[in-house]
Motif scaffolding. Sequence first.
Motif, PDB file in Angstrom:
ATOM      1  N   ALA A 119       0.828  -1.206   0.000  1.00  0.00           N
ATOM      2  CA  ALA A 119       0.000   0.000   0.000  1.00  0.00           C
ATOM      3  C   ALA A 119       0.860   1.254   0.000  1.00  0.00           C
ATOM      4  N   VAL A 120       1.904   1.266   0.822  1.00  0.00           N
ATOM      5  CA  VAL A 120       2.787   2.438   0.887  1.00  0.00           C
ATOM      6  C   VAL A 120       3.522   2.629  -0.432  1.00  0.00           C
ATOM      7  N   LEU A 121       4.045   1.550  -0.992  1.00  0.00           N
ATOM      8  CA  LEU A 121       4.776   1.645  -2.266  1.00  0.00           C
ATOM      9  C   LEU A 121       3.863   2.118  -3.393  1.00  0.00           C
ATOM     10  N   LEU A 122       2.607   1.638  -3.395  1.00  0.00           N
ATOM     11  CA  LEU A 122       1.650   2.077  -4.414  1.00  0.00           C
ATOM     12  C   LEU A 122       1.348   3.561  -4.261  1.00  0.00           C
ATOM     13  N   ALA A 123       1.151   4.016  -3.031  1.00  0.00           N
ATOM     14  CA  ALA A 123       0.859   5.433  -2.787  1.00  0.00           C
ATOM     15  C   ALA A 123       2.025   6.319  -3.221  1.00  0.00           C
ATOM     16  N   ILE A 124       3.239   5.875  -2.939  1.00  0.00           N
ATOM     17  CA  ILE A 124       4.427   6.639  -3.357  1.00  0.00           C
ATOM     18  C   ILE A 124       4.511   6.697  -4.879  1.00  0.00           C
ATOM     19  N   LYS A 125       4.252   5.558  -5.526  1.00  0.00           N
ATOM     20  CA  LYS A 125       4.300   5.499  -7.000  1.00  0.00           C
ATOM     21  C   LYS A 125       3.270   6.434  -7.628  1.00  0.00           C
ATOM     22  N   ILE A 126       2.042   6.407  -7.104  1.00  0.00           N
ATOM     23  CA  ILE A 126       0.984   7.272  -7.632  1.00  0.00           C
ATOM     24  C   ILE A 126       1.330   8.737  -7.399  1.00  0.00           C
ATOM     25  N   SER A 127       1.817   9.054  -6.212  1.00  0.00           N
ATOM     26  CA  SER A 127       2.166  10.441  -5.878  1.00  0.00           C
ATOM     27  C   SER A 127       3.272  10.966  -6.774  1.00  0.00           C
ATOM     28  N   ASP A 128       4.251  10.114  -7.065  1.00  0.00           N
ATOM     29  CA  ASP A 128       5.349  10.529  -7.951  1.00  0.00           C
ATOM     30  C   ASP A 128       4.825  10.912  -9.325  1.00  0.00           C
ATOM     31  N   LYS A 129       3.852  10.138  -9.833  1.00  0.00           N
ATOM     32  CA  LYS A 129       3.270  10.440 -11.141  1.00  0.00           C
ATOM     33  C   LYS A 129       2.449  11.718 -11.092  1.00  0.00           C
ATOM     34  N   GLU A 130       1.659  11.867 -10.034  1.00  0.00           N
ATOM     35  CA  GLU A 130       0.766  13.016  -9.948  1.00  0.00           C
ATOM     36  C   GLU A 130       1.519  14.317  -9.679  1.00  0.00           C
ATOM     37  N   ASN A 131       2.690  14.207  -9.081  1.00  0.00           N
ATOM     38  CA  ASN A 131       3.444  15.414  -8.757  1.00  0.00           C
ATOM     39  C   ASN A 131       4.189  15.996  -9.954  1.00  0.00           C
ATOM     40  N   LYS A 132       4.051  15.350 -11.100  1.00  0.00           N
ATOM     41  CA  LYS A 132       4.540  15.950 -12.330  1.00  0.00           C
ATOM     42  C   LYS A 132       3.513  16.984 -12.788  1.00  0.00           C
ATOM     43  N   ALA A 133       3.940  17.930 -13.584  1.00  0.00           N
ATOM     44  CA  ALA A 133       3.060  19.068 -13.881  1.00  0.00           C
ATOM     45  C   ALA A 133       2.826  19.276 -15.371  1.00  0.00           C
ATOM     46  N   PHE A 134       1.665  19.835 -15.677  1.00  0.00           N
ATOM     47  CA  PHE A 134       1.349  20.291 -17.028  1.00  0.00           C
ATOM     48  C   PHE A 134       1.784  21.755 -17.122  1.00  0.00           C
ATOM     49  N   GLU A 135       2.477  22.075 -18.184  1.00  0.00           N
ATOM     50  CA  GLU A 135       3.044  23.413 -18.333  1.00  0.00           C
ATOM     51  C   GLU A 135       2.432  24.108 -19.545  1.00  0.00           C
ATOM     52  N   PHE A 136       2.081  25.373 -19.381  1.00  0.00           N
ATOM     53  CA  PHE A 136       1.517  26.135 -20.503  1.00  0.00           C
ATOM     54  C   PHE A 136       1.821  27.619 -20.319  1.00  0.00           C
ATOM     55  N   LYS A 137       1.679  28.366 -21.409  1.00  0.00           N
ATOM     56  CA  LYS A 137       1.926  29.808 -21.366  1.00  0.00           C
ATOM     57  C   LYS A 137       0.608  30.554 -21.200  1.00  0.00           C
ATOM     58  N   ASN A 138       0.547  31.370 -20.175  1.00  0.00           N
ATOM     59  CA  ASN A 138      -0.635  32.167 -19.886  1.00  0.00           C
ATOM     60  C   ASN A 138      -0.232  33.621 -20.036  1.00  0.00           C
ATOM     61  N   PHE A 139      -0.653  34.239 -21.144  1.00  0.00           N
ATOM     62  CA  PHE A 139      -0.199  35.580 -21.505  1.00  0.00           C
ATOM     63  C   PHE A 139       1.325  35.541 -21.651  1.00  0.00           C
ATOM     64  N   LYS A 140       2.077  36.261 -20.807  1.00  0.00           N
ATOM     65  CA  LYS A 140       3.535  36.306 -20.964  1.00  0.00           C
ATOM     66  C   LYS A 140       4.258  35.402 -19.966  1.00  0.00           C
ATOM     67  N   SER A 141       3.511  34.741 -19.084  1.00  0.00           N
ATOM     68  CA  SER A 141       4.151  33.908 -18.066  1.00  0.00           C
ATOM     69  C   SER A 141       3.927  32.418 -18.349  1.00  0.00           C
ATOM     70  N   THR A 142       4.786  31.581 -17.777  1.00  0.00           N
ATOM     71  CA  THR A 142       4.647  30.130 -17.883  1.00  0.00           C
ATOM     72  C   THR A 142       4.056  29.605 -16.584  1.00  0.00           C
ATOM     73  N   VAL A 143       3.013  28.793 -16.706  1.00  0.00           N
ATOM     74  CA  VAL A 143       2.315  28.264 -15.539  1.00  0.00           C
ATOM     75  C   VAL A 143       2.495  26.742 -15.500  1.00  0.00           C
ATOM     76  N   LYS A 144       2.737  26.210 -14.303  1.00  0.00           N
ATOM     77  CA  LYS A 144       2.811  24.767 -14.101  1.00  0.00           C
ATOM     78  C   LYS A 144       1.706  24.354 -13.128  1.00  0.00           C
ATOM     79  N   VAL A 145       0.933  23.339 -13.533  1.00  0.00           N
ATOM     80  CA  VAL A 145      -0.141  22.836 -12.684  1.00  0.00           C
ATOM     81  C   VAL A 145       0.051  21.332 -12.511  1.00  0.00           C
ATOM     82  N   LEU A 146       0.031  20.862 -11.269  1.00  0.00           N
ATOM     83  CA  LEU A 146       0.171  19.431 -11.020  1.00  0.00           C
ATOM     84  C   LEU A 146      -0.964  18.667 -11.695  1.00  0.00           C
ATOM     85  N   TYR A 147      -0.629  17.529 -12.309  1.00  0.00           N
ATOM     86  CA  TYR A 147      -1.657  16.703 -12.942  1.00  0.00           C
ATOM     87  C   TYR A 147      -2.773  16.365 -11.961  1.00  0.00           C
ATOM     88  N   SER A 148      -2.392  16.084 -10.704  1.00  0.00           N
ATOM     89  CA  SER A 148      -3.385  15.691  -9.702  1.00  0.00           C
ATOM     90  C   SER A 148      -4.368  16.805  -9.379  1.00  0.00           C
TER      91      SER A 148
END
Length: 243
Positions: A119-148
């Motif tokens: 259970a702990v290993l699965l939670a760590i694995k899922i968290s590692d994936k979710e803590n990656k971010a989607f990145e996009f440009k909003n006007f002149k700045s770059t925004v990162k939002v966690l997938y989760s």
Amino acid sequence: MFRIAICDDVKEVCDEIKNIILENKELQNEKIEIDIFNNGETLIEELRENTQYDLIFLDIELGEINGVEVGHIIRDNMEDYTTKIVYISGKNSYDRQLFDVQPIKFISKPIEEEKVIKAVLLAIKISDKENKAFEFKNFKSTVKVLYSEIIYFESDKREIKIVCVKETYRFYGKMEEIKKHLPEFFIQPHRSYIVNYKQIKHFKPDELIVFTGDRITISRSKRREIKEIQIKYEKKRMEDEFD
């Protein structure tokens, strides 16, 4: 730091789970911090003080506020859809309402060391994936939002709206390009929507209802595909929960 809460009204059970985690060799390289709670009230109080946990081991048969109620408070009242929950129970049958809380596993008593570590290993694995971010440009700045944190994307001509747990963003883009950069748990029920599967609360034949209460249309051409995806994910989740 990976933060774990253990909530059970039997102190010996809490201590047993804590010792299993801290003494396990597979987890020796992980920085883990563990807090123990002997009732649902104190856990909720701690969470309302903005303490964040990555994983909660939660006894179903707690006292005044049981584990089912605590889970719904976390998901529905606090709008926390990212903390992983593992239910602990002395019973082998589970009410359907437990699945609305979206636990990642169920562990039966007496506690088995192997199941706790999985259970702990699965939670760590899922968290590692979710803590990656989607990145996009909003006007002149770059925004990162966690997938989760992303609930769904919605397109309106050239503009894309990202509805997240706490905020909503807008930028210019194309859905087909966005889909290429997303993990597999993002699904597309309609050409105008991409939805985080983990943020879906209910499936209906022609729409999805996410945790915010928003309703996402499933296009007629996508209904079979979405049903197949749902079956695949639910089968995998059941295997993970009871493994």
